[in-house]
Motif scaffolding. Structure first.
Motif, short mmCIF file in Angstrom:
data_model
loop_
_atom_site.label_atom_id
_atom_site.label_comp_id
_atom_site.label_asym_id
_atom_site.label_seq_id
_atom_site.Cartn_x
_atom_site.Cartn_y
_atom_site.Cartn_z
N GLU A 84 -8.49 -6.88 2.11
CA GLU A 84 -9.43 -7.59 2.98
C GLU A 84 -10.00 -8.81 2.26
OE1 GLU A 84 -12.33 -4.76 4.23
OE2 GLU A 84 -10.92 -3.58 5.42
N THR B 238 0.83 -1.22 0.00
CA THR B 238 0.00 0.00 0.00
C THR B 238 0.85 1.26 0.00
OG1 THR B 238 -0.12 -0.06 2.42
CG2 THR B 238 -1.87 -1.17 1.21
N GLN C 46 -7.12 -1.25 0.13
CA GLN C 46 -7.45 -1.82 1.44
C GLN C 46 -8.61 -2.80 1.32
OE1 GLN C 46 -5.61 -1.46 4.17
NE2 GLN C 46 -6.92 -3.07 4.99
N GLU D 132 -5.84 4.06 -1.95
CA GLU D 132 -5.57 3.26 -0.75
C GLU D 132 -6.85 2.59 -0.27
OE1 GLU D 132 -4.26 3.65 3.90
OE2 GLU D 132 -4.37 5.44 2.67
N ARG E 35 1.23 1.63 6.23
CA ARG E 35 -0.08 2.23 6.39
C ARG E 35 -0.75 1.68 7.65
NH1 ARG E 35 -1.05 6.59 2.83
NH2 ARG E 35 -0.22 6.08 0.79
N SER F 211 -3.84 1.68 8.50
CA SER F 211 -5.09 0.98 8.24
C SER F 211 -4.86 -0.50 8.01
CB SER F 211 -5.80 1.60 7.03
OG SER F 211 -4.94 1.60 5.91
N THR F 212 -3.77 -0.84 7.33
CA THR F 212 -3.46 -2.24 7.07
C THR F 212 -3.01 -2.93 8.34
OG1 THR F 212 -2.77 -1.64 4.84
CG2 THR F 212 -2.06 -3.78 5.66
N ASN G 71 -5.81 -3.72 11.21
CA ASN G 71 -6.75 -4.82 11.00
C ASN G 71 -6.11 -6.20 11.12
OD1 ASN G 71 -8.79 -2.96 10.49
ND2 ASN G 71 -8.35 -2.90 8.28
#
Length: 597
Positions: free
Chosen positions: A536, A520, A532, A528, A550, A552-553, A556
């Motif tokens: 998922e 990413t 993302q 992004e 990142r 966000s990655t 999770n």
């Protein structure tokens, strides 16, 4: 590796090659075996052509000494017609021989190039880490091409020329022994000169090959890095470097040519000296009544034929020296064995669930600095793990070891309880999908790039994979959709588009273990979000290892491994690690928090 280090490695010469090795020449001849029928046909045709050619001077001798003095017009006419027929048969034989030998030479060169390319596919990454791509390309293309003339003509010619020499000597001795000894008296001088020149020629052509390799490596790197060149206005500096390399190559080539071209004047000089001796001694013998005018003319013709094979053999030796300089480099690659290869008892890895276990794994790229220090961990099947840490901490090394691109010096790596050293590489890597930070897009269509991991995939499967990872929409906006041709390395596509295509490629392969290395990075916020969502979907139902900057990655992930100085110093969820206020907390506050803004 730093740019300065790489520059030095490209510009430095390769090691001095070995002395001429006849065993390598014999090894090269083995490539002719599948096409030996072409060689046999050509050899027989050349023998016939040689017979037709050698008969000419003998006919001329008979005409001058017998038919003309006796005014035998009918015999003269018959011999003239016979001579014309021999000449036609000679030309036809040479033409047919050329066709057969061209087929042989091209087929053998194609086989060698295919063998070399196939072998390169099997070599470990350590081989490519230590060699610029341009130097490897020179060996696959230029060095193999340099063998074409040797295999197409020279080997056969030297066999026939050798037989011709012996035939000429026998014919000359049968006509006049004294005149033969005079004619051949200059051979020791020729042999002496050849012996002096041969080593110098070999060394000079080896140097030419090395300089050519260095020049091509620099050209390849310069083209690949053209954007960086423009960005840092390096055009003039690069041109100066190229000028120096090009001038060095030119000078080295000229030195080789100068020595190489000494052969031809040597042959001409000794041939002329031999002809002069034949006429001077022949005239003296005619006055004494020991020989005839027809014999002297026949000898003159035979000596002309004699020096032509000598010249051909000398040229063959030159070509052999040039070709063997390339052969050494080709066989050097073919003799290089992969650092990573299947053991004699390796078995196919059965379909896996995706559990990964490291047991006291120690690894270093060199002996001085370890990268991983007795690392141990277990990743459950279907779990998503994020690897974080400073640059050089060992994150990428971990995924390289899982795919067995490199081998740990100590410890074991298990997948579903199978030691990966004991399974075949093909069965291991077929169940692992890897997307690297530098997303590589090949020349060809978008569909071809998605289908790269599964060549037999249908178009419906390709489109389905693209839709799942949110690549379908931008692909359909391109002029030919999935059939749109992309340039080398996907220069027509944005970074985000290349990454989405790589995601579709990975999804199509349907691996049980998925590895994403900085997947990413360097994309805008909107892209992004798409990436993302693709991640998922990709990670669902499979073991996933993600290296990312990142947040966000990382957030999770089921667990986060914090790597510092070659060891896992912390592990846990995003929330758990923040509460500890340790390494991860410091990384988060200094790096990841920036990406939340």
């Amino acid at each position: 590796m730093s740019n300065s280090t790489k520059r030095l490695r490209i510009e430095e010469d390769e090691p001095i090659t070995k002395p001429f090795n006849w065993s390598q020449f014999v090894r090269l001849l083995r490539y002719i075996k599948p096409y030996r029928r072409y060689f046999i046909y050509s050899f027989l045709l050349m023998l016939l052509a040689t017979f037709y050619n050698l008969a000419g001077p003998y006919l001329i001798r008979l005409v001058i000494d017998i038919d003309i003095p006796h005014r035998n017009i009918h015999a003269l006419l018959y011999k003239s017609v016979f001579y014309i027929v021999l000449t036609l048969l000679y030309v036809i034989s040479l033409r047919a021989r050329t066709i057969f030998m061209t087929k042989l030479g091209n087929s053998v060169v194609s086989d060698i190039r295919m063998h070399l390319f196939s072998h390169l596919q099997k070599l470990s990454l350590t081989f490519f880490d230590s060699r610029p791509a341009g130097k490897i390309m020179v060996r696959v293309m230029n060095d193999v091409d340099s063998l074409s003339e040797l295999l197409s003509n020279s080997i056969l010619n030297v066999l026939v020329d050798t037989l011709s020499l012996w035939a000429i000597i026998v014919i000359m001795l049968s006509i006049d022994i004294k005149l033969s000894l005079v004619a051949l008296g200059v051979l020791p001088l020729l042999i002496l000169i050849i012996m002096v020149l041969k080593n110098s020629i070999r060394i000079r052509w080896q140097e030419v090959r090395k300089k050519s390799s260095t020049l091509n490596a620099y050209i390849h790197e310069s083209i690949q890095g053209m954007k960086i060149t423009h960005a840092f206005t390096r055009e003039e500096k690069n041109a100066e470097i190229f000028k120096n390399l090009n001038t060095t190559f030119k000078n080295t080539w000229m030195k080789a040519i100068r020595v190489n071209n000494l052969f031809w004047p040597t042959i001409e000089f000794t041939g002329t000296l031999s002809s002069v001796l034949i006429f001077l001694f022949g005239i003296w013998m005619m006055r004494k009544g020991y020989t005839t005018l027809g014999t002297i003319i026949a000898f003159s013709n035979y000596m002309g034929m004699f020096w032509q094979p000598i010249n051909n053999i000398s040229n063959f030796y030159n070509q052999l020296l040039v070709a063997m300089a390339s052969t050494e480099r080709i066989f050097e690659i073919l003799d290089t064995q992969p650092d990573i290869q299947d053991s004699p008892y390796a078995y196919n890895l059965p379909p896996i669930r995706g559990e990964i276990k490291f047991e006291n794994v120690y690894f270093s790229y060199d002996e001085e600095k370890p990268v991983l220090k007795n690392v141990s961990f277990t990743i459950k099947a279907g779990e998503t793990i994020a690897l974080v840490g400073e640059t050089g901490a060992g994150k990428t090394t971990i995924i390289n070891l899982i795919a067995r691109f490199y081998e740990p010096q100590n410890g074991r790596i298990l997948i579903d309880g199978h030691d990966i050293k004991n399974v075949t590489l093909n069965s291991l890597r077929k169940q692992i999908g890897i997307m690297l930070q530098d997303t590589f897009i090949f020349s060809g269509t978008i569909a071809d790039n998605i289908r790269y991991a599964k060549p037999d995939a249908t178009m419906d499967e390709v489109i389905r994979a693209a839709k799942i990872v949110n690549a379908h929409e931008f692909i359909m906006k391109m002029e030919n959709g999935y059939d749109t041709e992309v340039n080398e390395r996907g220069s027509r596509l944005s970074i985000g588009q290349r990454q989405l295509i790589a995601f579709a490629r990975a999804l199509l392969a349907d691996p049980k273990i998925l590895i994403l290395d900085e997947a990413t990075s360097a994309v805008d916020t909107q892209t992004e979000i798409l990436i993302q969502q693709a991640i998922e979907k990709l990670t669902s139902g499979r073991t996933s290892i993600i290296i990312a900057h990142r947040l966000s990655t990382i957030r999770n992930a089921d667990r986060i491994f914090v790597i510092h100085d070659g060891q896992i110093v912390e592990e846990g969820s995003h929330t758990q690690l923040l509460e500890k206020k340790g390494y991860y907390y410091n990384l988060y506050t200094s790096q990841f928090k920036y990406f939340e803004k």
